[in-house]
Motif scaffolding. Sequence first.
Motif, PDB file in Angstrom:
ATOM      1  N   ILE A  94       0.834  -1.205   0.000  1.00 49.41           N
ATOM      2  CA  ILE A  94       0.000   0.000   0.000  1.00 49.41           C
ATOM      3  C   ILE A  94       0.872   1.259   0.000  1.00 49.41           C
ATOM      4  O   ILE A  94       0.553   2.244  -0.659  1.00 49.41           O
ATOM      5  CB  ILE A  94      -0.963  -0.011   1.203  1.00 49.41           C
ATOM      6  N   LYS A  95       1.976   1.228   0.712  1.00 46.42           N
ATOM      7  CA  LYS A  95       2.841   2.406   0.797  1.00 46.42           C
ATOM      8  C   LYS A  95       3.645   2.637  -0.475  1.00 46.42           C
ATOM      9  O   LYS A  95       3.825   3.769  -0.910  1.00 46.42           O
ATOM     10  CB  LYS A  95       3.808   2.267   1.971  1.00 46.42           C
ATOM     11  N   TYR A  96       4.193   1.558  -1.059  1.00 48.17           N
ATOM     12  CA  TYR A  96       5.171   1.734  -2.125  1.00 48.17           C
ATOM     13  C   TYR A  96       4.659   1.471  -3.534  1.00 48.17           C
ATOM     14  O   TYR A  96       5.338   1.809  -4.495  1.00 48.17           O
ATOM     15  CB  TYR A  96       6.395   0.851  -1.843  1.00 48.17           C
ATOM     16  N   PHE A  97       3.478   0.895  -3.702  1.00 46.65           N
ATOM     17  CA  PHE A  97       2.955   0.678  -5.050  1.00 46.65           C
ATOM     18  C   PHE A  97       2.736   1.981  -5.817  1.00 46.65           C
ATOM     19  O   PHE A  97       3.065   2.047  -7.005  1.00 46.65           O
ATOM     20  CB  PHE A  97       1.665  -0.141  -5.027  1.00 46.65           C
ATOM     21  N   PRO A  98       2.207   3.031  -5.188  1.00 41.08           N
ATOM     22  CA  PRO A  98       2.062   4.279  -5.949  1.00 41.08           C
ATOM     23  C   PRO A  98       3.391   4.838  -6.461  1.00 41.08           C
ATOM     24  O   PRO A  98       3.438   5.414  -7.553  1.00 41.08           O
ATOM     25  CB  PRO A  98       1.410   5.240  -4.952  1.00 41.08           C
ATOM     26  N   ILE A  99       4.475   4.662  -5.728  1.00 41.02           N
ATOM     27  CA  ILE A  99       5.780   5.135  -6.187  1.00 41.02           C
ATOM     28  C   ILE A  99       6.222   4.330  -7.410  1.00 41.02           C
ATOM     29  O   ILE A  99       6.710   4.891  -8.396  1.00 41.02           O
ATOM     30  CB  ILE A  99       6.821   5.033  -5.055  1.00 41.02           C
ATOM     31  N   ILE A 100       6.030   3.014  -7.348  1.00 41.26           N
ATOM     32  CA  ILE A 100       6.369   2.155  -8.482  1.00 41.26           C
ATOM     33  C   ILE A 100       5.508   2.504  -9.696  1.00 41.26           C
ATOM     34  O   ILE A 100       6.006   2.592 -10.824  1.00 41.26           O
ATOM     35  CB  ILE A 100       6.220   0.672  -8.097  1.00 41.26           C
ATOM     36  N   ALA A 101       4.217   2.729  -9.476  1.00 44.62           N
ATOM     37  CA  ALA A 101       3.325   3.094 -10.574  1.00 44.62           C
ATOM     38  C   ALA A 101       3.711   4.444 -11.172  1.00 44.62           C
ATOM     39  O   ALA A 101       3.671   4.627 -12.394  1.00 44.62           O
ATOM     40  CB  ALA A 101       1.882   3.129 -10.083  1.00 44.62           C
ATOM     41  N   PHE A 102       4.094   5.383 -10.317  1.00 43.07           N
ATOM     42  CA  PHE A 102       4.528   6.709 -10.778  1.00 43.07           C
ATOM     43  C   PHE A 102       5.729   6.581 -11.709  1.00 43.07           C
ATOM     44  O   PHE A 102       5.744   7.149 -12.809  1.00 43.07           O
ATOM     45  CB  PHE A 102       4.859   7.576  -9.554  1.00 43.07           C
ATOM     46  N   ILE A 103       6.723   5.825 -11.291  1.00 47.09           N
ATOM     47  CA  ILE A 103       7.927   5.640 -12.108  1.00 47.09           C
ATOM     48  C   ILE A 103       7.596   4.892 -13.395  1.00 47.09           C
ATOM     49  O   ILE A 103       8.045   5.284 -14.486  1.00 47.09           O
ATOM     50  CB  ILE A 103       9.013   4.900 -11.293  1.00 47.09           C
ATOM     51  N   MET A 104       6.776   3.848 -13.291  1.00 46.61           N
ATOM     52  CA  MET A 104       6.445   3.042 -14.458  1.00 46.61           C
ATOM     53  C   MET A 104       5.683   3.860 -15.512  1.00 46.61           C
ATOM     54  O   MET A 104       6.038   3.842 -16.696  1.00 46.61           O
ATOM     55  CB  MET A 104       5.605   1.835 -14.040  1.00 46.61           C
ATOM     56  N   PHE A 105       4.644   4.585 -15.092  1.00 43.72           N
ATOM     57  CA  PHE A 105       3.869   5.364 -16.061  1.00 43.72           C
ATOM     58  C   PHE A 105       4.704   6.479 -16.678  1.00 43.72           C
ATOM     59  O   PHE A 105       4.589   6.760 -17.868  1.00 43.72           O
ATOM     60  CB  PHE A 105       2.612   5.946 -15.410  1.00 43.72           C
ATOM     61  N   ASN A 106       5.553   7.126 -15.890  1.00 46.53           N
ATOM     62  CA  ASN A 106       6.383   8.182 -16.455  1.00 46.53           C
ATOM     63  C   ASN A 106       7.421   7.639 -17.423  1.00 46.53           C
ATOM     64  O   ASN A 106       7.741   8.292 -18.417  1.00 46.53           O
ATOM     65  CB  ASN A 106       7.040   9.006 -15.338  1.00 46.53           C
ATOM     66  N   CYS A 107       7.950   6.456 -17.167  1.00 49.53           N
ATOM     67  CA  CYS A 107       8.873   5.839 -18.132  1.00 49.53           C
ATOM     68  C   CYS A 107       8.157   5.494 -19.431  1.00 49.53           C
ATOM     69  O   CYS A 107       8.682   5.728 -20.520  1.00 49.53           O
ATOM     70  CB  CYS A 107       9.511   4.589 -17.531  1.00 49.53           C
ATOM     71  N   ILE A 108       6.965   4.940 -19.305  1.00 48.99           N
ATOM     72  CA  ILE A 108       6.190   4.590 -20.510  1.00 48.99           C
ATOM     73  C   ILE A 108       5.857   5.848 -21.312  1.00 48.99           C
ATOM     74  O   ILE A 108       6.030   5.886 -22.530  1.00 48.99           O
ATOM     75  CB  ILE A 108       4.903   3.827 -20.122  1.00 48.99           C
ATOM     76  N   PHE A 109       5.411   6.889 -20.622  1.00 45.79           N
ATOM     77  CA  PHE A 109       5.049   8.120 -21.337  1.00 45.79           C
ATOM     78  C   PHE A 109       6.276   8.841 -21.896  1.00 45.79           C
ATOM     79  O   PHE A 109       6.192   9.507 -22.923  1.00 45.79           O
ATOM     80  CB  PHE A 109       4.274   9.067 -20.418  1.00 45.79           C
TER      81      PHE A 109
END
Length: 161
Positions: A94-109
Amino acid sequence: MKSKLTVKEFRNKLKANTKIGSPRFKIPLGVLALFVYNPKYFYGSFSDSSFELTSNSNFSPPLYMLKGSYKSNGNELDINYSVEPIGKLRIAWIKYFPIIAFIMFNCIFYFQTDVPTFVYVLFNGAIILMSLFARWDMEWKKKKLERKFNDLFEIENPYKI
């Protein structure tokens, strides 16, 4: 901490407000919970001197557990408890998934050539809001569990000002 209740009253309130089961393996019913009435606030187990309780939620999995012991000390009841996370992996997710998602989506974009700016803003804003809400919700559930326990069992908190 001290309680105004006697040991017998404390056990009776535990019996009346606790659905018996293992708090580590509490599985919410999800949509099926609409058809199940559950008036008891706590879910867990207790014995003559100890208890393990969590909130009895039908919709979301519990994140924290009250673990402690109690004993009679003259006319007062001494209760020692702590609020512990049920699953450390669940809390970390719950704490760290948003950070991983943030990095992943920004890399994809970043590697896409023609992504509009409003998509960056939309996804990053949603991830930040999701992260803030998840952390707030975790703390709120923890405080609510402890507050309900203290109110129900009339525990005097020496740390209150």
